[in-house]
Design an enzyme around this catalytic site. Structure first.
Site: not given
Length: 264
Positions: A13, A19, A141, A154
């Protein structure tokens, strides 16, 4: 180590650039049939063309859909009913003073970075477990572990993604399907270049801007540079392979030593 994914199909996706496209390219190089997703048909077509140029003969399809909605996910399911490898890379990020983040922004980050992945796992995991083989990889992350003051919404979403990954790994226990997270460190993409220039002098040339960003905002990086997307892709390709069959429920770091910990 020779990784051979011939005969496998992989869905990545958010793969029209950055990336996601690097991951799709790495999987195609290892023989997998690859499905790209994104909202823009033009960008997807360009990405598919770029991938074919880099991997001649690659089997690539592209599905334009908005995976932040149930309707968009349903369009994907109709086009791609089952996959062997699911890579949830779709995500958004940006800086925002913590006290100025609105309810709507909190929901948007959760819906995009967490719920879109959960929704696809809910659909694609059962066929994998019935088949007795599959790989689910969620791109997290370093911000999941070291919450940046300028983007806590985030960081929150990526922490939640780690928790979801661990939980779904337990659901798949003993089935031959593995579920893992990849903790990506500060990575060089077009979007990150824009983000860097939000925080440092826009008049600086890119190499100096990158060094200044790392010095001021990511000083704990042992790599002391941004990671290239292909470096993230290499870990994803490995975790998608037979060779990684004993790794599941893990949060595997490709963070340049950013997170100050001796365990993931």
């Amino acid at each position: 180590m020779r990784i051979d994914l011939t005969g496998r199909n992989a869905l990545v996706t958010g793969s029209s650039q950055g990336i996601g496209l690097a991951i799709a390219t790495g999987l195609a190089e290892s023989g997998a049939e690859v499905v790209l997703t994104g909202r823009s048909r033009d960008r997807l077509d360009a990405a598919a063309g770029s991938l074919r140029d880099q991997v001649p003969g690659a089997a690539v399809t592209a599905v334009a859909c908005d995976l932040t909605t149930e309707e968009g996910a349903a369009e994907l399911y109709a086009a791609v009913p089952a996959v062997d490898v699911l890579v949830n890379n779709l995500g958004i990020f940006g800086s925002r003073p913590p006290l100025e983040i609105t309810d709507e922004e909190w929901r948007t980050y959760f819906d995009t970075n967490v719920l879109s992945a959960v929704r696809l796992i809910r659909h694609y995991l059962p066929p994998m477990t019935r088949k007795g083989w599959g790989r689910v990889l969620n791109i997290a992350s370093d911000s999941a572990l070291v919450i940046p003051a300028e983007m806590i919404h985030y960081g929150m979403s990526k922490t939640a993604l780690l928790a979801a990954s661990r939980g779904f790994a337990k659901e798949a226990a003993g089935t031959g399907v593995t579920v893992n997270s990849v903790i990506a460190g500060p990575t060089h993409t077009g979007g990150v270049e824009d983000f860097v220039y939000e925080l440092v002098d826009r008049d600086l040339p890119w190499e100096r801007a990158q060094r200044e960003f790392m010095r001021l905002h990511r000083p704990q990086s042992l790599l002391q540079r941004l990671i290239e997307p292909e470096e993230i892709a290499s870990m994803v390709v490995y975790l998608s392979s037979v060779q990684a069959s004993a790794t599941t429920g893990a949060a595997v770091r490709v963070d340049g030593g950013y997170v100050d910990s001796i365990v993931p």
